[in-house]
Motif scaffolding. Structure first.
Motif, PDB file in Angstrom:
ATOM      1  N   LEU A 248       0.442  -1.103  -0.187  1.00 15.43           N
ATOM      2  CA  LEU A 248      -0.035  -0.173  -0.011  1.00 15.43           C
ATOM      3  C   LEU A 248       0.895   1.266   0.071  1.00 15.43           C
ATOM      4  CD1 LEU A 248      -3.068  -0.479   2.460  1.00 15.43           C
ATOM      5  CD2 LEU A 248      -3.302  -0.701  -0.180  1.00 15.43           C
ATOM      6  N   GLN A 249       2.081   1.442   0.399  1.00 14.23           N
ATOM      7  CA  GLN A 249       3.407   2.728   0.630  1.00 14.23           C
ATOM      8  C   GLN A 249       3.857   2.575  -0.574  1.00 14.23           C
ATOM      9  OE1 GLN A 249       5.890   1.063   3.256  1.00 14.23           O
ATOM     10  NE2 GLN A 249       5.518   3.157   4.664  1.00 14.23           N
ATOM     11  N   GLY A 250       3.560   1.955  -1.872  1.00 11.14           N
ATOM     12  CA  GLY A 250       3.892   2.109  -3.668  1.00 11.14           C
ATOM     13  C   GLY A 250       2.647   2.660  -3.640  1.00 11.14           C
ATOM     14  N   GLN A 251       1.701   2.706  -3.519  1.00 11.53           N
ATOM     15  CA  GLN A 251       0.295   3.747  -3.669  1.00 11.53           C
ATOM     16  C   GLN A 251       0.425   4.636  -2.813  1.00 11.53           C
ATOM     17  OE1 GLN A 251      -3.202   1.456  -3.476  1.00 11.53           O
ATOM     18  NE2 GLN A 251      -1.810  -0.783  -3.917  1.00 11.53           N
ATOM     19  N   ARG A 260      -1.782  13.674   0.382  1.00 15.32           N
ATOM     20  CA  ARG A 260      -0.900  12.384   0.212  1.00 15.32           C
ATOM     21  C   ARG A 260      -0.068  12.619   1.925  1.00 15.32           C
ATOM     22  NH1 ARG A 260       3.239  13.182  -4.596  1.00 15.32           N
ATOM     23  NH2 ARG A 260       0.639  12.903  -5.280  1.00 15.32           N
ATOM     24  N   PHE A 261       0.045  13.556   2.560  1.00 11.45           N
ATOM     25  CA  PHE A 261       0.866  13.677   3.789  1.00 11.45           C
ATOM     26  C   PHE A 261      -0.147  12.893   4.776  1.00 11.45           C
ATOM     27  CE2 PHE A 261       1.725  16.017   7.842  1.00 11.45           C
ATOM     28  CZ  PHE A 261       2.857  15.135   8.408  1.00 11.45           C
ATOM     29  N   THR A 262      -1.763  13.292   4.946  1.00  9.99           N
ATOM     30  CA  THR A 262      -2.683  12.519   5.792  1.00  9.99           C
ATOM     31  C   THR A 262      -2.654  11.077   5.522  1.00  9.99           C
ATOM     32  OG1 THR A 262      -3.840  14.722   6.073  1.00  9.99           O
ATOM     33  CG2 THR A 262      -5.189  12.252   6.921  1.00  9.99           C
ATOM     34  N   ALA A 263      -2.593  10.915   4.167  1.00 12.82           N
ATOM     35  CA  ALA A 263      -2.515   9.291   3.821  1.00 12.82           C
ATOM     36  C   ALA A 263      -1.495   8.145   4.285  1.00 12.82           C
ATOM     37  CB  ALA A 263      -2.906   9.470   2.263  1.00 12.82           C
ATOM     38  N   LEU A 267      -1.438   5.446   7.587  1.00 14.11           N
ATOM     39  CA  LEU A 267      -0.542   4.443   7.039  1.00 14.11           C
ATOM     40  C   LEU A 267       0.329   3.948   7.962  1.00 14.11           C
ATOM     41  CD1 LEU A 267      -0.876   1.956   4.702  1.00 14.11           C
ATOM     42  CD2 LEU A 267       0.361   2.777   3.672  1.00 14.11           C
ATOM     43  N   LEU A 268       1.105   5.365   8.214  1.00 13.02           N
ATOM     44  CA  LEU A 268       2.565   4.540   9.490  1.00 13.02           C
ATOM     45  C   LEU A 268       1.915   4.093  11.029  1.00 13.02           C
ATOM     46  CD1 LEU A 268       4.692   7.364   8.436  1.00 13.02           C
ATOM     47  CD2 LEU A 268       4.926   4.943   7.943  1.00 13.02           C
ATOM     48  N   TRP A 293      -8.302   2.201   5.219  1.00 15.99           N
ATOM     49  CA  TRP A 293      -7.957   2.762   4.551  1.00 15.99           C
ATOM     50  C   TRP A 293      -7.297   2.664   2.315  1.00 15.99           C
ATOM     51  CZ3 TRP A 293      -3.786   3.229   1.254  1.00 15.99           C
ATOM     52  CH2 TRP A 293      -3.162   3.985   1.678  1.00 15.99           C
ATOM     53  N   GLN A 294      -7.875   1.565   2.062  1.00 15.73           N
ATOM     54  CA  GLN A 294      -7.896   1.341   1.214  1.00 15.73           C
ATOM     55  C   GLN A 294      -8.769   1.718  -0.197  1.00 15.73           C
ATOM     56  OE1 GLN A 294      -6.815  -2.450   0.230  1.00 15.73           O
ATOM     57  NE2 GLN A 294      -6.162  -2.076  -1.840  1.00 15.73           N
ATOM     58  N   SER A 295     -10.038   1.587   0.773  1.00 14.79           N
ATOM     59  CA  SER A 295     -10.873   2.748   0.118  1.00 14.79           C
ATOM     60  C   SER A 295     -10.660   3.856   0.648  1.00 14.79           C
ATOM     61  CB  SER A 295     -12.420   1.869   1.555  1.00 14.79           C
ATOM     62  OG  SER A 295     -13.646   2.358   0.756  1.00 14.79           O
TER      63      SER A 295
END
Length: 299
Positions: A248-251, A260-263, A267-268, A293-295
């Motif tokens: 998922l990091q690769g996405q 992007r920062f929030t996502a 994820l972390l 998260w992915q959704s």
């Protein structure tokens, strides 16, 4: 037993054996071998996405890994496709959005591959140990700040140590750091890479100068020497979720730049939640959060 079950076509049984094997402490070669067998077996039973995940796990740990047994051309092609994906340079790969992938924040920017020490002395051993610890921490996205400063200080202590007192102090400090972050490179790995050091780098008697590296504590209340810092009681399921998080990091480059920062932060946090989970129930909760998260950030 896994190999025999595979050769007999007992794929589900072999997968069960892999699950049982992961309940015990594993060194790096064993973890790579299990992941490779898992990828082969999952492909055989039609679970192609999970097969790719297992192959990618093995290649993240050891990029030069080869399949342990002869396989069909389809599986060989599948494996090599995953290898090419794992070897892609994030600094030169452009995602569908047309934006450049970032040069930080993903596991692909971590040190990878086999680390060959500069010699066979105690100094070489401890510098190799620090490099391995740095690699393991990076894969957990633990880098920079105090961790980077500590590793740098340890390298200086090791490079400058001359007396017995200085060596004892340096190694004790590294041991304490290893315990704090649960990073334990294996003796078996050291013996292997030590044997690869070219003879011209040997020093008289230096093969007797290294020390036994500390092993991870066996208590289930403490984190084992898992590559991802997973709890021993749920290591197999935890590592499966950590593999998913790596993918998922690769996405992240496909997420809108303003989000992007929030996502990435979310994820972390999910990674920490998975690593800290000590029961299947907590892992199930973490997996639902990963689905959410992915959704939310799907692109």
């Amino acid at each position: 037993m896994i190999s025999r079950a595979y050769k007999n076509g007992e794929y589900e049984q072999a997968l069960e054996l892999i699950g049982l094997a992961r309940q015990h402490p594993l060194d790096t070669p064993e973890l790579v071998a299990l992941s490779l067998y898992e990828g082969i077996l999952l492909y055989q039973v039609g679970r192609f996405v999970e097969s790719g995940d297992a192959f990618e796990m093995a290649l993240l740990i050891r990029p030069e890994a080869k399949l342990p047994v002869p396989v069909s051309p389809k599986i060989e092609s599948h494996f090599e496709t995953v290898r090419k994906k794992a070897q892609m340079d994030p600094s030169t790969t452009t995602p569908p959005t047309g934006k450049q992938k970032p040069s930080s924040g993903t596991s692909s920017n971590c040190p990878s591959g086999q680390i060959i020490p500069p010699g066979r002395t105690l100094k070489a051993q401890q510098l190799w140990r620090l490099a391995m610890m740095e690699q393991m921490l990076c894969l957990r996205d633990i880098r920079g700040g105090e961790v980077a400063r500590s590793l740098s200080e340890f390298k200086t202590l090791i490079s400058q140590a001359g007396s017995t007192t200085e060596w004892i102090r340096a190694i004790q400090e590294i041991d304490q750091f290893a315990k704090e972050y649960s990073v334990y490179p294996f003796n078996s790995d050291w013996q292997h890479v030590k044997s690869l050091v070219p003879e011209e780098r040997w020093e008289l008697g230096d093969e007797d100068q290294d020390v036994a590296l500390p092993e991870a504590p066996e208590s289930p209340d403490e984190e084992p020497a898992s590559l991802f810092g997973c709890r021993a009681a749920v290591a197999a399921d935890c590592e499966r979720l950590m593999r998913r998080l790596l993918l998922l990091q690769g996405q992240l480059p496909g997420v809108a730049s303003e989000n992007r920062f929030t996502a990435r932060t979310e994820l972390l946090r999910l990674g920490r939640k998975v690593r800290e989970a000590g029961t299947r129930e907590k892992l199930n909760t973490a997996e639902r959060d990963i689905d959410a998260w992915q959704s939310r950030w799907r692109h």
